[in-house]
Design a protein around this motif. Structure first.
Motif, short mmCIF file in Angstrom:
data_model
loop_
_atom_site.label_atom_id
_atom_site.label_comp_id
_atom_site.label_asym_id
_atom_site.label_seq_id
_atom_site.Cartn_x
_atom_site.Cartn_y
_atom_site.Cartn_z
N LYS A 210 0.83 -1.22 0.00
CA LYS A 210 0.00 0.00 0.00
C LYS A 210 0.86 1.26 0.00
CE LYS A 210 -4.00 -1.99 2.21
NZ LYS A 210 -4.49 -2.45 3.49
N LYS A 211 2.14 1.06 -0.24
CA LYS A 211 3.11 2.16 -0.30
C LYS A 211 3.30 2.87 1.05
CE LYS A 211 2.87 3.59 -5.08
NZ LYS A 211 2.71 4.83 -5.83
N ARG A 212 3.01 2.15 2.12
CA ARG A 212 3.29 2.74 3.43
C ARG A 212 4.71 2.38 3.82
NH1 ARG A 212 -2.18 0.88 5.58
NH2 ARG A 212 -3.52 2.63 5.05
N ILE A 213 5.34 3.27 4.57
CA ILE A 213 6.73 2.99 4.97
C ILE A 213 6.73 2.43 6.39
CG2 ILE A 213 7.17 5.40 5.69
CD1 ILE A 213 9.93 3.86 3.94
N ASN A 214 7.30 1.24 6.52
CA ASN A 214 7.28 0.54 7.80
C ASN A 214 8.68 0.24 8.29
OD1 ASN A 214 4.48 0.39 7.63
ND2 ASN A 214 4.63 -1.44 6.32
N ILE A 215 8.74 -0.13 9.57
CA ILE A 215 10.02 -0.62 10.10
C ILE A 215 9.93 -2.14 10.08
CG2 ILE A 215 11.43 -0.78 12.19
CD1 ILE A 215 10.57 2.15 12.69
N GLY B 71 -10.20 21.76 7.36
CA GLY B 71 -10.81 21.21 8.58
C GLY B 71 -10.77 19.70 8.68
N ASN B 72 -10.36 19.05 7.62
CA ASN B 72 -10.29 17.59 7.63
C ASN B 72 -9.14 17.11 8.53
OD1 ASN B 72 -9.10 14.98 6.49
ND2 ASN B 72 -11.08 15.05 5.49
N THR B 73 -9.36 16.01 9.26
CA THR B 73 -8.34 15.57 10.22
C THR B 73 -7.62 14.29 9.81
OG1 THR B 73 -10.01 14.36 11.44
CG2 THR B 73 -9.53 16.59 12.20
N SER B 74 -7.78 13.87 8.57
CA SER B 74 -7.19 12.58 8.19
C SER B 74 -5.81 12.75 7.58
CB SER B 74 -8.10 11.87 7.19
OG SER B 74 -8.07 12.56 5.96
N LEU B 75 -5.04 11.69 7.70
CA LEU B 75 -3.71 11.69 7.09
C LEU B 75 -3.34 10.26 6.76
CD1 LEU B 75 -1.48 13.79 6.44
CD2 LEU B 75 -0.44 13.20 8.62
N ASP B 76 -2.91 10.04 5.55
CA ASP B 76 -2.43 8.72 5.17
C ASP B 76 -1.20 8.95 4.31
OD1 ASP B 76 -2.19 6.07 4.85
OD2 ASP B 76 -4.12 5.73 3.83
N LEU B 77 -0.06 8.62 4.84
CA LEU B 77 1.18 8.99 4.16
C LEU B 77 1.70 7.86 3.28
CD1 LEU B 77 2.85 10.77 7.20
CD2 LEU B 77 1.98 11.88 5.12
N GLU B 78 2.01 8.22 2.05
CA GLU B 78 2.44 7.25 1.06
C GLU B 78 3.90 7.51 0.69
OE1 GLU B 78 -0.86 6.02 -2.03
OE2 GLU B 78 0.64 7.33 -2.93
N TYR B 79 4.64 6.44 0.55
CA TYR B 79 6.04 6.58 0.13
C TYR B 79 6.12 7.15 -1.29
CZ TYR B 79 10.52 4.93 -1.75
OH TYR B 79 11.74 4.83 -2.36
N VAL B 80 7.00 8.13 -1.48
CA VAL B 80 7.20 8.69 -2.82
C VAL B 80 8.57 8.29 -3.34
CG1 VAL B 80 7.34 10.81 -4.18
CG2 VAL B 80 5.69 10.63 -2.32
N SER B 81 9.60 8.58 -2.56
CA SER B 81 10.96 8.27 -3.01
C SER B 81 11.91 8.33 -1.82
CB SER B 81 11.42 9.28 -4.06
OG SER B 81 11.50 10.56 -3.45
N HIS B 82 13.09 7.87 -2.04
CA HIS B 82 14.12 8.08 -1.02
C HIS B 82 15.47 8.23 -1.69
CE1 HIS B 82 14.89 3.74 -1.54
NE2 HIS B 82 16.09 4.00 -1.05
N SER B 83 16.39 8.84 -0.97
CA SER B 83 17.74 9.00 -1.51
C SER B 83 18.71 9.01 -0.34
CB SER B 83 17.86 10.32 -2.26
OG SER B 83 17.56 11.38 -1.37
N THR B 84 19.94 8.62 -0.63
CA THR B 84 20.95 8.62 0.42
C THR B 84 22.14 9.43 -0.04
OG1 THR B 84 20.25 6.45 1.19
CG2 THR B 84 22.46 7.13 1.83
N SER B 85 22.59 10.33 0.81
CA SER B 85 23.81 11.07 0.46
C SER B 85 24.89 10.74 1.48
CB SER B 85 23.53 12.57 0.44
OG SER B 85 23.05 12.96 1.70
N THR B 86 26.11 10.68 0.96
CA THR B 86 27.24 10.38 1.83
C THR B 86 27.83 11.69 2.29
OG1 THR B 86 27.62 8.44 0.50
CG2 THR B 86 29.43 9.11 1.91
N ILE B 87 27.84 11.88 3.59
CA ILE B 87 28.37 13.14 4.12
C ILE B 87 29.87 13.02 4.39
CG2 ILE B 87 28.21 14.73 6.10
CD1 ILE B 87 25.18 14.05 6.10
#
Ligand code: DGJ
Length: 727
Positions: A41-46, A100-116
């Motif tokens: 469902k494109k949710r991000i989980n641990i 005024g709506n109180t709902s939220l359903d967060l969907e994964y879009v993308s991720h990236s990693t940068s080396t510091i």
């Protein structure tokens, strides 16, 4: 050919979030893994938390090994649990949209990693709501070598109207185990860092503060969660964590219907609903943790190394020993008395004289703690020639000069209060209520920020040789109301942000000046503030017996170099005992040197020299807690340098019942098993002899397996040993 490869690569990158193997995001440090997974469902989980696995495939297999109760909303292990859709548990985020709506359903879009750097990487995960133009970025900063993670988030939107943030945690973690044990702390003035360890039961345990100006007094943002069973110093799995925020924090530990632990940490949302305008970014505090599957000792050393490398100012540098006049004079001093104290500083052999509270204000002189705070001009009666004269006098005495300030505060009896009542946090119309007779300035107001910056800037501009500042903070926020803010529920968050803005400006202009983070009662220490400071004040309680316990507990979270330990008249112990305890960190004195009997003066001078010879081991070495004061008659703490050639071991009798002492040898740690060592006792009071034969050698193996008896007993209740490799 190259073109085809490029095309394939572009397609791969474009669609990689949809590929099954790309859905797992392992965040790895030297020994540990926190694995994120994007579900169907494109949710991000641990999907995994714990010790690193040897094969990455294991992270995909691990979730299948659990047969737990139903997860009705398929959301329990969310990496950032939203409120208002299918979640029935404590959320990380709760909002009211512009309409005024109180709902939220967060969907994964993308991720990236940068080396510091070789050590540090930053993974950013972008989440969006399915219906609203509302975005959350999750940040995961990994410190590979230190096994430390920093987690935080940033919230923004492009809705037509502002969005109300009712909760805005840094992050959530999700841990699986049949049992969890929490070690948390409570306290009060002079009673800081009292530990409690309990099994976590179902429901929510919240650790938090509502003090406004600092995190610690009744409850610091410091805690440990043992997984499976209570971790000991060298065994067991344990997460040691904290919220880096110098104000109201909140940590929720929730054991849910699956018997899993959801740990949600961040800024406290108490009275702090935040109105977020379109395109504005709300960045949360950082949640910091380390995990160890080899006990609390490893975890604490991870944090010490991290702090010295990244978490504080000048973690690898030096610190100045000092003589402070607070308990020696309180408010009762003048130029002549201070000139004497400057001489005493030199006589004692410490590096710096620290002038404490009471040097300022004229209309309402600061002769006690009822008046003067806010009026930062030298008191002409006490100091007719000003601070600059004292700084010069210090130089003439070959010592450095430091000064106390409490720039965020104001006494109602002050010119500042008279001139700028609108700069004070208070509820007009309500009776003022004071904490130590003072009120807090409104740091949400940029003009107040300028004023507070100006206090420091003025002192340092006028006195370029000023070498040290003790920054105190003795009040909490009562009657929270700002004359500057239109939105009062922003006060707690914007106060801390305002404070950081000031500290940022100070550090930009004065990157190296040592600053002590102080708060009478509940040291104001947290890693949000420590990034601007070189040291902290653990407690006004400097009774050495009490300090053994307090410093022991603080040392799980902060390195010894950051702990300002002063020798005072608190407690019934001998001067030697008091000095030995103060040595386990950054040592200072706050006693009347002129009144010391000759032998005590001689001992103190010699102790300063001993300290100078071992301080680098204490500040920069590895710290091992050998024998804990809670369950043993003798407490022992050891520091070992990085080459394993010098170690210092502090041993104290903490139980005065008949015949108590070191019945057993104390097993040392962290030495080179194959090397030979000699032990000698240092800090001997003039006229006493040590039973320790420094001509004998012992192998590191012996010292770590059998140990060494420091012969601690009544009459020898504090013993400091230096352990040196035989060359
Ligand atoms: C509280 C601090 O903890 C003390 O060391 C001292 O600086 C006082 N404030 C001064 O008012």
């Amino acid at each position: 050919m190259m073109k085809t490869v490029k095309k394939f690569l572009t397609l791969f990158l474009l669609f990689s979030p949809l590929l099954p193997f790309a859905q797992t995001i392992p965040l790895l440090t030297r020994s540990n893994a926190l694995v994120l997974r994007v579900d169907a469902k494109k949710r991000i989980n641990i999907s995994y938390f714990g010790e690193k696995l040897s094969k990455e495939a294991g992270y995909t297999q691990a979730p299948g090994m659990y047969r737990q109760n139903e997860d009705y909303g398929d959301i329990l292990n969310s990496a950032y649990l939203p409120a208002g859709s299918v979640n029935m548990f404590e959320p990380a985020i709760a909002v009211v949209h512009g309409d005024g709506n109180t709902s939220l359903d967060l969907e994964y879009v993308s991720h990236s990693t940068s080396t510091i750097s070789n050590d540090v990487s930053l993974t950013t995960v972008i989440l969006k709501d399915k219906l609203y133009p509302f975005q959350v970025k999750l940040f995961y900063k990994t410190y590979f070598a230190e096994d430390v993670m920093e987690l935080w988030s940033s919230i923004s939107h492009t809705e037509k109207k502002p969005v109300l943030l009712n909760k805005f945690a840094s992050a959530s973690l999700y841990l699986k185990s049949p049992e969890f044990w929490l070690r948390n702390y409570h306290g009060d003035w002079a009673k800081e860092m009292q530990p409690e360890e309990t099994r976590i039961t179902h429901g929510i345990k919240t650790l938090d503060t509502k003090l406004g100006t600092r995190a610690n007094l009744f409850q610091p943002p410091l805690f440990m969660v043992s997984v499976g069973k209570p971790a000991t110093e060298d065994e067991g799995s344990v997460l040691v964590g904290s919220v880096s925020w110098t104000g109201n924090f909140r940590v929720d530990l929730e054991l849910d219907n699956q018997d899993n632990l959801r740990l949600t940490a961040g800024i406290n949302n108490y009275q702090s609903a935040y109105t977020l305008k379109p395109k504005e970014e709300f960045e949360t505090a950082k949640f910091l943790y380390t995990f160890s599957s080899r006990g609390k000792g490893v975890a604490s050393r991870n944090l010490h190394t991290w702090a010295r490398n990244y978490g504080m100012v000048d973690g690898h540098g030096s610190r100045m020993t000092l003589l402070n006049n607070w308990e020696a004079t309180y408010f009762d001093f003048n130029e002549t008395k201070l000139a004497e104290l400057l001489k005493d500083t030199k006589k004692l052999g410490v590096d710096l004289f620290l002038l404490d509270d009471g040097w300022f204000a004229n209309k309402y002189p600061r002769n006690d703690d009822h008046a003067g705070l806010g009026d930062w001009e030298e008191n002409k009666k006490k100091l007719p020639n000003g601070i600059s004269y004292l700084v010069k006098e210090a130089t003439a005495n070959d010592v450095k000069f430091g000064i106390w300030i409490e720039p965020e505060m104001v006494n109602p009896k002050s010119e500042l209060y008279e001139k700028h009542p609108e700069w004070v946090i208070r509820q007009p119309g309500r009776e003022e209520h004071y904490f130590r007779n003072q009120l807090v300035l409104d740091l949400t107001n940029p003009r107040v920020q300028d004023f507070v910056f100006g206090v420091v800037d003025d002192l340092l501009t006028k006195n370029p040789d000023m070498a040290y500042i003790k920054w105190d903070c003795n009040a909490v926020i009562y009657n929270a109301q700002s004359a500057f803010l239109t939105n009062q529920s922003h006060l707690y968050v914007d106060y801390v942000r305002g404070l950081y803005k000031v500290l940022e400006r100070i550090r930009t202009k004065y990157p190296t000046i040592p600053l002590m983070l102080c708060s009478g009662g509940g040291g104001r220490v947290d890693y949000g503030a420590l990034q601007y400071f070189t040291e902290y004040w653990p407690s006004d309680n400097t009774d050495p017996l009490e300090r053994i316990y307090m410093q022991w507990e603080y040392s799980y979270f902060f390195p010894a170099i950051a702990s300002s330990n002063h020798v005072t008249e608190w407690g019934k112990q001998s001067l030697k005992y008091r000095i030995d305890v103060a040595m386990m960190g950054k040592m200072g004195f706050d006693i009347v040197i002129g009144k010391l009997p000759a032998k005590e003066l001689m001992f103190s001078q010699q102790a300063v020299r001993v300290y100078d010879s071992v301080k680098n081991v204490i500040w920069h070495g590895e710290q091992y807690r050998l024998s804990d004061p809670w369950s043993n008659p003798v407490a022992s703490v050891q520091y070992v340098d990085s080459t394993l050639s010098t170690s210092v071991v502090f041993n104290y009798l903490v139980n005065n019942r008949y015949g108590q002492g070191s019945a057993y040898p104390v097993r040392l740690k962290g030495l080179d098993a194959n090397a030979d060592y000699r032990l000698r006792e240092v800090n001997l009071f003039p006229g006493t002899k040590s039973p320790v034969d420094s001509s004998l050698t012992y192998s590191g193996d012996f010292l770590m397996k059998v140990g060494f008896n420091p012969v601690v007993r009544s009459g020898r209740n504090s013993v400091v040993l230096v352990v040196e490799k035989v060359k």
